[in-house]
Design a protein around this motif. Sequence first.
Motif, PDB file in Angstrom:
ATOM      1  N   SER A 225       0.782  -1.207  -0.123  1.00 43.99           N
ATOM      2  CA  SER A 225      -0.094   0.125   0.055  1.00 43.99           C
ATOM      3  C   SER A 225       0.930   1.263   0.090  1.00 43.99           C
ATOM      4  O   SER A 225       0.467   2.253  -0.609  1.00 43.99           O
ATOM      5  CB  SER A 225      -0.826   0.111   1.185  1.00 43.99           C
ATOM      6  N   PHE A 226       1.765   1.236   0.506  1.00 49.58           N
ATOM      7  CA  PHE A 226       2.968   2.478   0.769  1.00 49.58           C
ATOM      8  C   PHE A 226       4.290   1.999   1.014  1.00 49.58           C
ATOM      9  O   PHE A 226       4.718   1.268   1.851  1.00 49.58           O
ATOM     10  CB  PHE A 226       2.646   3.523   1.794  1.00 49.58           C
ATOM     11  N   PRO A 227       5.250   2.308   0.273  1.00 52.99           N
ATOM     12  CA  PRO A 227       6.569   2.086   0.302  1.00 52.99           C
ATOM     13  C   PRO A 227       7.247   2.307   1.717  1.00 52.99           C
ATOM     14  O   PRO A 227       7.166   3.341   2.098  1.00 52.99           O
ATOM     15  CB  PRO A 227       7.298   2.624  -0.660  1.00 52.99           C
ATOM     16  N   GLY A 228       7.855   1.307   2.133  1.00 50.99           N
ATOM     17  CA  GLY A 228       8.693   1.470   3.167  1.00 50.99           C
ATOM     18  C   GLY A 228      10.197   0.841   3.283  1.00 50.99           C
ATOM     19  O   GLY A 228      10.757   0.671   2.094  1.00 50.99           O
ATOM     20  N   GLY A 229      10.907   0.689   4.119  1.00 53.13           N
ATOM     21  CA  GLY A 229      12.081   0.121   4.103  1.00 53.13           C
ATOM     22  C   GLY A 229      12.490  -1.099   3.416  1.00 53.13           C
ATOM     23  O   GLY A 229      11.670  -1.856   3.228  1.00 53.13           O
ATOM     24  N   VAL A 230      13.880  -1.182   2.890  1.00 52.56           N
ATOM     25  CA  VAL A 230      14.044  -2.451   2.067  1.00 52.56           C
ATOM     26  C   VAL A 230      15.299  -2.877   2.625  1.00 52.56           C
ATOM     27  O   VAL A 230      16.248  -2.250   2.784  1.00 52.56           O
ATOM     28  CB  VAL A 230      14.224  -1.992   0.558  1.00 52.56           C
ATOM     29  N   GLU A 231      15.265  -4.374   3.016  1.00 52.36           N
ATOM     30  CA  GLU A 231      16.278  -4.961   3.581  1.00 52.36           C
ATOM     31  C   GLU A 231      16.576  -6.241   2.911  1.00 52.36           C
ATOM     32  O   GLU A 231      15.688  -6.881   2.227  1.00 52.36           O
ATOM     33  CB  GLU A 231      16.297  -5.017   5.137  1.00 52.36           C
ATOM     34  N   VAL A 232      17.760  -6.755   2.776  1.00 53.93           N
ATOM     35  CA  VAL A 232      18.112  -8.038   2.234  1.00 53.93           C
ATOM     36  C   VAL A 232      18.620  -8.889   3.547  1.00 53.93           C
ATOM     37  O   VAL A 232      19.744  -8.535   3.968  1.00 53.93           O
ATOM     38  CB  VAL A 232      18.878  -7.927   1.067  1.00 53.93           C
ATOM     39  N   THR A 233      18.086 -10.200   3.616  1.00 51.04           N
ATOM     40  CA  THR A 233      18.575 -10.884   4.694  1.00 51.04           C
ATOM     41  C   THR A 233      19.854 -11.569   4.583  1.00 51.04           C
ATOM     42  O   THR A 233      20.424 -11.701   3.179  1.00 51.04           O
ATOM     43  CB  THR A 233      17.828 -12.076   5.217  1.00 51.04           C
ATOM     44  N   ASN A 234      20.531 -12.186   5.339  1.00 52.22           N
ATOM     45  CA  ASN A 234      21.945 -12.950   5.127  1.00 52.22           C
ATOM     46  C   ASN A 234      21.503 -14.476   4.507  1.00 52.22           C
ATOM     47  O   ASN A 234      22.614 -15.052   4.153  1.00 52.22           O
ATOM     48  CB  ASN A 234      22.702 -13.150   6.403  1.00 52.22           C
ATOM     49  N   LYS A 235      20.371 -14.549   4.096  1.00 50.34           N
ATOM     50  CA  LYS A 235      20.172 -15.720   3.205  1.00 50.34           C
ATOM     51  C   LYS A 235      19.437 -15.301   1.934  1.00 50.34           C
ATOM     52  O   LYS A 235      19.161 -16.256   1.060  1.00 50.34           O
ATOM     53  CB  LYS A 235      19.007 -16.598   3.802  1.00 50.34           C
ATOM     54  N   GLY A 236      19.693 -13.878   1.625  1.00 50.55           N
ATOM     55  CA  GLY A 236      19.455 -13.634   0.319  1.00 50.55           C
ATOM     56  C   GLY A 236      17.915 -13.164   0.073  1.00 50.55           C
ATOM     57  O   GLY A 236      17.570 -13.119  -1.155  1.00 50.55           O
ATOM     58  N   LYS A 237      17.245 -13.263   1.081  1.00 51.80           N
ATOM     59  CA  LYS A 237      15.812 -12.861   0.662  1.00 51.80           C
ATOM     60  C   LYS A 237      15.458 -11.634   0.961  1.00 51.80           C
ATOM     61  O   LYS A 237      16.121 -10.722   1.483  1.00 51.80           O
ATOM     62  CB  LYS A 237      14.771 -13.770   1.923  1.00 51.80           C
ATOM     63  N   ILE A 238      14.561 -11.131   0.033  1.00 56.36           N
ATOM     64  CA  ILE A 238      14.324  -9.462   0.041  1.00 56.36           C
ATOM     65  C   ILE A 238      12.894  -9.490   1.125  1.00 56.36           C
ATOM     66  O   ILE A 238      11.923  -9.738   0.811  1.00 56.36           O
ATOM     67  CB  ILE A 238      13.870  -9.125  -1.398  1.00 56.36           C
ATOM     68  N   ALA A 239      13.299  -8.119   1.864  1.00 56.06           N
ATOM     69  CA  ALA A 239      12.240  -7.910   2.679  1.00 56.06           C
ATOM     70  C   ALA A 239      11.719  -6.497   2.626  1.00 56.06           C
ATOM     71  O   ALA A 239      12.615  -5.475   2.350  1.00 56.06           O
ATOM     72  CB  ALA A 239      12.727  -8.058   4.074  1.00 56.06           C
ATOM     73  N   ILE A 240      10.449  -6.131   2.465  1.00 59.26           N
ATOM     74  CA  ILE A 240      10.019  -4.863   2.283  1.00 59.26           C
ATOM     75  C   ILE A 240       8.805  -4.401   3.270  1.00 59.26           C
ATOM     76  O   ILE A 240       8.108  -5.185   3.364  1.00 59.26           O
ATOM     77  CB  ILE A 240       9.297  -4.743   0.760  1.00 59.26           C
ATOM     78  N   ASP A 241       9.104  -3.452   3.769  1.00 53.46           N
ATOM     79  CA  ASP A 241       8.029  -2.763   4.721  1.00 53.46           C
ATOM     80  C   ASP A 241       6.731  -2.179   4.033  1.00 53.46           C
ATOM     81  O   ASP A 241       6.909  -1.140   2.933  1.00 53.46           O
ATOM     82  CB  ASP A 241       8.816  -1.938   5.516  1.00 53.46           C
ATOM     83  N   ASP A 242       5.764  -2.306   4.325  1.00 52.66           N
ATOM     84  CA  ASP A 242       4.645  -1.604   4.111  1.00 52.66           C
ATOM     85  C   ASP A 242       3.984  -0.587   5.064  1.00 52.66           C
ATOM     86  O   ASP A 242       3.511  -1.169   5.995  1.00 52.66           O
ATOM     87  CB  ASP A 242       3.426  -2.653   3.736  1.00 52.66           C
ATOM     88  N   GLN A 243       4.271   0.663   4.949  1.00 51.95           N
ATOM     89  CA  GLN A 243       3.930   1.625   6.033  1.00 51.95           C
ATOM     90  C   GLN A 243       2.436   1.555   6.324  1.00 51.95           C
ATOM     91  O   GLN A 243       1.966   1.996   7.479  1.00 51.95           O
ATOM     92  CB  GLN A 243       4.428   2.864   5.624  1.00 51.95           C
ATOM     93  N   THR A 244       1.532   1.401   5.289  1.00 53.05           N
ATOM     94  CA  THR A 244       0.123   1.386   5.697  1.00 53.05           C
ATOM     95  C   THR A 244      -0.339   0.077   5.928  1.00 53.05           C
ATOM     96  O   THR A 244      -1.056  -0.275   6.843  1.00 53.05           O
ATOM     97  CB  THR A 244      -0.505   1.925   4.312  1.00 53.05           C
ATOM     98  N   GLY A 245       0.246  -1.004   5.501  1.00 53.27           N
ATOM     99  CA  GLY A 245      -0.041  -2.511   5.759  1.00 53.27           C
ATOM    100  C   GLY A 245       0.391  -2.934   7.327  1.00 53.27           C
ATOM    101  O   GLY A 245      -0.117  -4.108   7.695  1.00 53.27           O
ATOM    102  N   LEU A 246       1.235  -2.210   7.776  1.00 53.85           N
ATOM    103  CA  LEU A 246       1.769  -2.305   9.027  1.00 53.85           C
ATOM    104  C   LEU A 246       2.406  -3.957   9.224  1.00 53.85           C
ATOM    105  O   LEU A 246       2.081  -4.695  10.001  1.00 53.85           O
ATOM    106  CB  LEU A 246       0.648  -2.127  10.147  1.00 53.85           C
ATOM    107  N   ALA A 247       3.265  -4.352   8.006  1.00 55.06           N
ATOM    108  CA  ALA A 247       3.840  -5.561   7.970  1.00 55.06           C
ATOM    109  C   ALA A 247       5.148  -5.179   7.035  1.00 55.06           C
ATOM    110  O   ALA A 247       5.155  -4.480   6.312  1.00 55.06           O
ATOM    111  CB  ALA A 247       2.996  -6.372   7.167  1.00 55.06           C
TER     112      ALA A 247
END
Length: 328
Positions: A225-247
Amino acid sequence: MRNTVFAVLLVACFVSVAVAADANKNSVARPDVVALAPTAVHPFVNSRAIEAATKKIFVSDAVNNVVNIYNASGKQLAQLTGFSQPQGLATDAKGNLYVADTNNSQIVVFKPPYNKAPTKLADPGYFPAGVAVITIGTTTYVGVSNICSAPNCTQGGFIVYKNGKSKGAFQSSSIYRAYFLGFDAKGNLYADGEDSNFNVVVGEVANATKGGKTFKPLTTGNAISFPGGVEVTNKGKIAIDDQTGLAVYTYNPPKAGSLGSPIHTTALTGAGDPVTFAFTNTNTDLWTADASLANSNEYKYPAGGSPVKTISVGGQPIGVAVVPAEIP
């Protein structure tokens, strides 16, 4: 049971007057979020306590123009000043701190224990919002997402520094406002933001550490719903924060132009506007910067749920980073 830890506050009183966050087009917080009014700042660095702390949490406050440093118990160890709307944060394996100093159009780099004059990476003509760092061999790369260009906040883009030097910023017609980004171990850069119609965009700059400058959008099997932080884990997975979805949504690396559906959905229960997040080096929990609640919460990862710890920050928390950092 939730363990709420109130940081040692360095101000005598807390002003409750509110300031609208959307008054600033350079802000990466949700435009509906109302920030607390500025309070008095007290710059200091407790070098001995910083060196003794096994874990450090860094939180930027874009209203008070400071970056605060806390230990794992929530005690404030330092308050760094000299910024103008600091937003995204990152740390590296050596404990260096990288700050996206948005209105000063630069990235500010502090070496531990953060009490010496920092190095500055100039980003002329842009307002940097997010920052990411990866060291490959002996070379350190710093990636920056420019939310918009100066002075009127028109199209943004990206810039990559190699050992402190850059060949200049680049843009893409596929992304108009670049919010946050993260490197994987191979030097690919994943980012989110909005297109010119303010639709959420997620994408990749392949081989960014090797000179790649092409941003290619990626589809997802779920809505963000709304772009937030982006991180990549030490296992190569891509994690994206949804500021509105709270997840925080975690994905496998992309295939055929798609991240697919999330393999984990980490619910940030009780959050207001979790603008960014940072993994700890164990990859079993994460910390958020919450612009709405003016705090930083620790959540279990990937389980999520209610916070296990809360640090009261004040102002408008935007960026968060942790030492020791998780390295992709």
